[in-house]
Write an enzyme that holds these catalytic residues in place. Sequence first.
Site, PDB file in Angstrom:
ATOM      1  N   CYS A 164       0.836  -1.203   0.000  1.00  0.00           N
ATOM      2  CA  CYS A 164       0.000   0.000   0.000  1.00  0.00           C
ATOM      3  C   CYS A 164       0.874   1.258   0.000  1.00  0.00           C
ATOM      4  O   CYS A 164       1.856   1.336   0.750  1.00  0.00           O
ATOM      5  CB  CYS A 164      -0.917   0.005   1.222  1.00  0.00           C
ATOM      6  SG  CYS A 164      -2.056   1.417   1.246  1.00  0.00           S
ATOM      7  N   CYS A 221      -0.472   5.517   6.723  1.00  0.00           N
ATOM      8  CA  CYS A 221      -1.217   5.404   7.979  1.00  0.00           C
ATOM      9  C   CYS A 221      -0.334   4.738   9.035  1.00  0.00           C
ATOM     10  O   CYS A 221       0.142   3.618   8.845  1.00  0.00           O
ATOM     11  CB  CYS A 221      -2.485   4.587   7.768  1.00  0.00           C
ATOM     12  SG  CYS A 221      -3.529   5.189   6.421  1.00  0.00           S
ATOM     13  N   CYS A 231      -0.882   0.987  10.415  1.00  0.00           N
ATOM     14  CA  CYS A 231      -1.174  -0.108   9.498  1.00  0.00           C
ATOM     15  C   CYS A 231       0.066  -0.912   9.121  1.00  0.00           C
ATOM     16  O   CYS A 231       1.095  -0.347   8.724  1.00  0.00           O
ATOM     17  CB  CYS A 231      -1.829   0.444   8.235  1.00  0.00           C
ATOM     18  SG  CYS A 231      -2.381  -0.856   7.106  1.00  0.00           S
ATOM     19  N   CYS A 251     -16.959  -9.462   4.006  1.00  0.00           N
ATOM     20  CA  CYS A 251     -16.299  -8.185   3.744  1.00  0.00           C
ATOM     21  C   CYS A 251     -15.122  -8.431   2.809  1.00  0.00           C
ATOM     22  O   CYS A 251     -14.176  -9.128   3.170  1.00  0.00           O
ATOM     23  CB  CYS A 251     -15.824  -7.560   5.042  1.00  0.00           C
ATOM     24  SG  CYS A 251     -17.149  -7.353   6.261  1.00  0.00           S
ATOM     25  N   CYS A 293     -20.031  -6.735   1.649  1.00  0.00           N
ATOM     26  CA  CYS A 293     -19.522  -5.400   1.931  1.00  0.00           C
ATOM     27  C   CYS A 293     -18.150  -5.272   1.269  1.00  0.00           C
ATOM     28  O   CYS A 293     -17.281  -6.120   1.471  1.00  0.00           O
ATOM     29  CB  CYS A 293     -19.408  -5.181   3.441  1.00  0.00           C
ATOM     30  SG  CYS A 293     -18.743  -3.559   3.908  1.00  0.00           S
ATOM     31  N   CYS A 312     -20.692   1.409   6.315  1.00  0.00           N
ATOM     32  CA  CYS A 312     -19.994   0.772   7.426  1.00  0.00           C
ATOM     33  C   CYS A 312     -18.758   1.605   7.701  1.00  0.00           C
ATOM     34  O   CYS A 312     -17.859   1.689   6.855  1.00  0.00           O
ATOM     35  CB  CYS A 312     -19.618  -0.664   7.049  1.00  0.00           C
ATOM     36  SG  CYS A 312     -18.606  -1.519   8.287  1.00  0.00           S
ATOM     37  N   ARG A 325     -19.735  -3.569  16.091  1.00  0.00           N
ATOM     38  CA  ARG A 325     -18.921  -4.763  15.870  1.00  0.00           C
ATOM     39  C   ARG A 325     -17.608  -4.671  16.638  1.00  0.00           C
ATOM     40  O   ARG A 325     -16.890  -3.678  16.526  1.00  0.00           O
ATOM     41  CB  ARG A 325     -18.636  -4.922  14.376  1.00  0.00           C
ATOM     42  CG  ARG A 325     -17.940  -6.217  13.998  1.00  0.00           C
ATOM     43  CD  ARG A 325     -17.726  -6.269  12.489  1.00  0.00           C
ATOM     44  NE  ARG A 325     -18.924  -5.840  11.788  1.00  0.00           N
ATOM     45  CZ  ARG A 325     -18.915  -5.132  10.657  1.00  0.00           C
ATOM     46  NH1 ARG A 325     -17.777  -4.775  10.099  1.00  0.00           N
ATOM     47  NH2 ARG A 325     -20.044  -4.781  10.090  1.00  0.00           N
TER      48      ARG A 325
END
Length: 408
Positions: free
Chosen positions: A79, A83, A86, A123, A156, A216, A286
């Site tokens: 990626c 962040c 992460c 998901c 999702c 979500c 959740r």
Amino acid sequence: MTLNTAAAENPAPATLDADQLATRIAAGHRLTEAEALAVLATPDFATLPLVGAAGTLRRKHFGNTVKVNYLVNLKSGLCPEDCTYCSQRLGSKAEILKYTWLKPDEAVAQAGYGIAGGASRVCMVASGKGPTDRDVDRVATMVEQLKDEHPQVEVCACLGILKDGQAARLKDAGADAYNHNLNTSESLYPEICTSHSYQDRVDTVQQAQSAGLSSCSGLIVGLGETPEQLVEAVFALRELGSDSIPVNFLMPFDGTPMEGTWLLTPLACLRILALVRLACPDKELRIAGGREMHLRSLQSTALEVANSIFLGDYLTSEGQGAAKDLDMIADAGFVVLGQEASSPAEVARRLREAAHAASAHEAQATAGGCASGCGTGCGSAASGCGPSAAREPVLRRRGAGTQQGPNA
């Protein structure tokens, strides 16, 4: 101030009555900032009564059901975003599996493992800032195939920041929801990420909503936020109208800037979950990544306020065994949403039987190469691939990469 010390340094006002507050919220009262801060400042000894009070709202809207969700990691690592929390970020040295896009058949097969364990929502997640139109078409194909094979299951998608028209393409393919977490408060966000903005995240959630997808969007807690910033983030989700709110607890992966950051206690986690329930009484709540290491023995207690969990593994980290999750649900007196006629213990038994059958199938398949879906062709059991790793194929191990074991 870190969240594990909030209760000690800011004792709850004597006027805070959790039962009375929950009763007022059930009658239509909207939680205020002062009340939210008082919830977070609840002393340890009063936290379980707070959970019980918030739990009345959970029972009002969701009864004793637990919605089971399952993650399929379509593309792992690699990626370009920065962040800080992460393990897939640019420059991360975390020990995770890295692979490009799964093929549609592989993705649907992975989803089937979770569905066998009672998952009513799958998901489908891919790393990266956001998808190209070609990526969206690829995922749309997966969604269509998954819906053809399992029409009763919600899908999702979670692909990052969306461009115009991409949410509508996913909706047309049969996707039910789109996940894009706010993660933290707007005031803290520049310290967490600089390669995109907080507003980019808000815009993506709103694009998904405009296309008719259920939104979500949730949090990562334990990033160093103050109680005020946590309340800011929860109230932002309330204003955004998020239908489903996953609460992740920071897993401080080695090789990331957040390495060694341990700011949460199990009781602090319960207070955070109670806050979200009180602020958003009728929304799906959740307990998500990091619940095993932060809630520890209080995971089943958290189900008194949360009505949804992820089954098995997360994106790059191991989760509690799927059968163990289902046993936990049963032991706490809950039932799996959509399978109310079967006890979760019975679902867990069927899952173990399916795992044994799949083990034999995967052992045969991997005789000619890797069939784990990792996309590397490695055949290495150490990487979560190969026949010896197929002892419970419903859980594709992904490598936790933290100093503390993922199930500690």
